[in-house]
Design an enzyme around this catalytic site. Structure first.
Site, PDB file in Angstrom:
ATOM      1  N   HIS A 101      -2.018  -5.441   1.482  1.00 13.05           N
ATOM      2  CA  HIS A 101      -3.291  -6.141   1.269  1.00 13.05           C
ATOM      3  C   HIS A 101      -2.974  -7.554   0.827  1.00 13.05           C
ATOM      4  CE1 HIS A 101      -7.150  -7.375  -0.388  1.00 13.05           C
ATOM      5  NE2 HIS A 101      -6.454  -7.826  -1.407  1.00 13.05           N
ATOM      6  N   LYS A 111       0.828  -1.211   0.000  1.00  8.77           N
ATOM      7  CA  LYS A 111       0.000   0.000   0.000  1.00  8.77           C
ATOM      8  C   LYS A 111       0.868   1.269   0.000  1.00  8.77           C
ATOM      9  CE  LYS A 111      -3.977  -2.254   2.258  1.00  8.77           C
ATOM     10  NZ  LYS A 111      -4.983  -2.150   3.353  1.00  8.77           N
ATOM     11  N   GLU A 141      -9.548 -10.905  -7.575  1.00  7.58           N
ATOM     12  CA  GLU A 141      -8.625  -9.775  -7.398  1.00  7.58           C
ATOM     13  C   GLU A 141      -7.459  -9.844  -8.388  1.00  7.58           C
ATOM     14  OE1 GLU A 141      -9.573  -9.022  -2.653  1.00  7.58           O
ATOM     15  OE2 GLU A 141      -7.573  -9.682  -3.247  1.00  7.58           O
ATOM     16  N   TYR A 143     -12.298  -2.346  -3.710  1.00  7.99           N
ATOM     17  CA  TYR A 143     -12.825  -2.518  -2.352  1.00  7.99           C
ATOM     18  C   TYR A 143     -14.360  -2.447  -2.314  1.00  7.99           C
ATOM     19  CZ  TYR A 143      -8.316  -2.564   0.091  1.00  7.99           C
ATOM     20  OH  TYR A 143      -7.082  -2.919   0.589  1.00  7.99           O
ATOM     21  N   ASN A 191      -2.070   0.378   6.660  1.00 10.83           N
ATOM     22  CA  ASN A 191      -1.561  -0.883   7.218  1.00 10.83           C
ATOM     23  C   ASN A 191      -0.683  -1.704   6.256  1.00 10.83           C
ATOM     24  OD1 ASN A 191      -3.619  -1.795   5.630  1.00 10.83           O
ATOM     25  ND2 ASN A 191      -4.696  -2.916   7.238  1.00 10.83           N
TER      26      ASN A 191
HETATM   27  P1  RTP Z   1      -6.909  -6.057   3.253  1.00  9.25           P
HETATM   28  O1  RTP Z   1      -8.231  -6.397   2.612  1.00  9.25           O
HETATM   29  O2  RTP Z   1      -6.439  -4.650   2.947  1.00  9.25           O
HETATM   30  O3  RTP Z   1      -5.868  -7.098   2.994  1.00  9.25           O
HETATM   31  O4  RTP Z   1      -7.083  -6.087   4.838  1.00  9.25           O
HETATM   32  P2  RTP Z   1      -7.889  -7.113   5.728  1.00  9.25           P
HETATM   33  O5  RTP Z   1      -8.440  -8.233   4.875  1.00  9.25           O
HETATM   34  O6  RTP Z   1      -6.999  -7.471   6.859  1.00  9.25           O
HETATM   35  O7  RTP Z   1      -9.067  -6.197   6.238  1.00  9.25           O
HETATM   36  P3  RTP Z   1     -10.524  -5.947   5.603  1.00  9.25           P
HETATM   37  O8  RTP Z   1     -11.533  -6.282   6.627  1.00  9.25           O
HETATM   38  O9  RTP Z   1     -10.650  -6.579   4.248  1.00  9.25           O
HETATM   39  O10 RTP Z   1     -10.519  -4.357   5.427  1.00  9.25           O
HETATM   40  C1  RTP Z   1      -9.904  -3.738   4.321  1.00  9.25           C
HETATM   41  C2  RTP Z   1      -9.093  -2.571   4.783  1.00  9.25           C
HETATM   42  O11 RTP Z   1      -9.963  -1.587   5.331  1.00  9.25           O
HETATM   43  C3  RTP Z   1      -9.350  -0.943   6.433  1.00  9.25           C
HETATM   44  N1  RTP Z   1     -10.155  -1.132   7.623  1.00  9.25           N
HETATM   45  N2  RTP Z   1     -10.347  -0.181   8.467  1.00  9.25           N
HETATM   46  N3  RTP Z   1     -11.200   1.374  10.672  1.00  9.25           N
HETATM   47  C4  RTP Z   1     -11.572   0.099  10.572  1.00  9.25           C
HETATM   48  O12 RTP Z   1     -12.257  -0.451  11.407  1.00  9.25           O
HETATM   49  C5  RTP Z   1     -11.118  -0.667   9.439  1.00  9.25           C
HETATM   50  N4  RTP Z   1     -11.401  -1.924   9.189  1.00  9.25           N
HETATM   51  C6  RTP Z   1     -10.779  -2.216   8.028  1.00  9.25           C
HETATM   52  C7  RTP Z   1      -7.997  -1.562   6.643  1.00  9.25           C
HETATM   53  O13 RTP Z   1      -7.022  -0.732   6.043  1.00  9.25           O
HETATM   54  C8  RTP Z   1      -8.105  -2.896   5.928  1.00  9.25           C
HETATM   55  O14 RTP Z   1      -6.857  -3.318   5.472  1.00  9.25           O
HETATM   56 MG    MG Z   2      -9.566  -7.892   3.126  1.00  2.36          MG
END
Ligand code: RTP
Ligand code: MG
Length: 142
Positions: free
Chosen positions: A117, A11, A128, A51, A114
């Site tokens: 991804h 990212k 994806e 997203y 973070n």
């Molecule tokens: P990613 O998709 O980016 O690999 O991350 P992830 O699966 O660990 O998390 P996901 O639930 O898919 O959420 C996508 C991205 O959204 C942001 N996020 N912010 N503020 C919040 O509560 C929150 N929750 C998710 C994060 O940047 C996450 O990587």
């Molecule tokens: Mg995710």
């Protein structure tokens, strides 16, 4: 374990930190092969489309703003159990909860910025990868 492919994105925060090489080294040391890669500054439309599953979530707008704030490095990783292996290397979404030694523990500053991804399952990995790469751009190395 099956040979899998997964989509990984470094990212804008981690690209800005000049950490692409260190993160690539972690993938390679874990036995994942980079079979396609491109650097890109995503358009708003591309980030929103990528997203789209999160579009009703409160963090959607800041997430899109962050993802278009600078270039990202996008790669397809291939290897045995690549999807879970990459998720393990990344660590928890919130870097405060990420295990020591994971990419997010070492490079991420917040749940919004973070560092990486990774696809979260076989179906999302397929979709994806197709979102960013044509089949002819992949160089499988089995
Ligand atoms: P990613 O998709 O980016 O690999 O991350 P992830 O699966 O660990 O998390 P996901 O639930 O898919 O959420 C996508 C991205 O959204 C942001 N996020 N912010 N503020 C919040 O509560 C929150 N929750 C998710 C994060 O940047 C996450 O990587
Ligand atoms: Mg995710």
């Amino acid at each position: 374990m099956a040979l899998e492919r997964t989509l990984s994105i470094i990212k804008p925060d981690a690209v800005a930190k000049n950490a692409i090489g260190e993160i690539y080294a972690r993938f390679e040391k874990a036995g994942l092969r980079i079979v396609a890669a491109k650097m890109k500054h995503l358009s708003r439309r591309e980030a929103e489309g990528f997203y789209a599953v999160h579009r009703e979530r409160p963090f959607f707008k800041p997430l899109v703003e962050f993802m278009i704030s600078g270039p990202v490095m996008i790669q397809v990783l291939e290897g045995e159990g690549a999807i879970m292996k990459n998720r393990d290397l990344m660590g928890a979404t919130d870097p405060k909860k990420a295990a020591p030694g994971t990419i997010r523990a070492d490079f991420a500053q917040s749940i919004d910025a973070n560092a990486v991804h990774g696809s979260d399952g076989a179906d999302t990995a397929k979709a994806e990868i197709a979102y960013f790469f044509a089949e002819t751009e992949l160089c499988p190395r089995g």
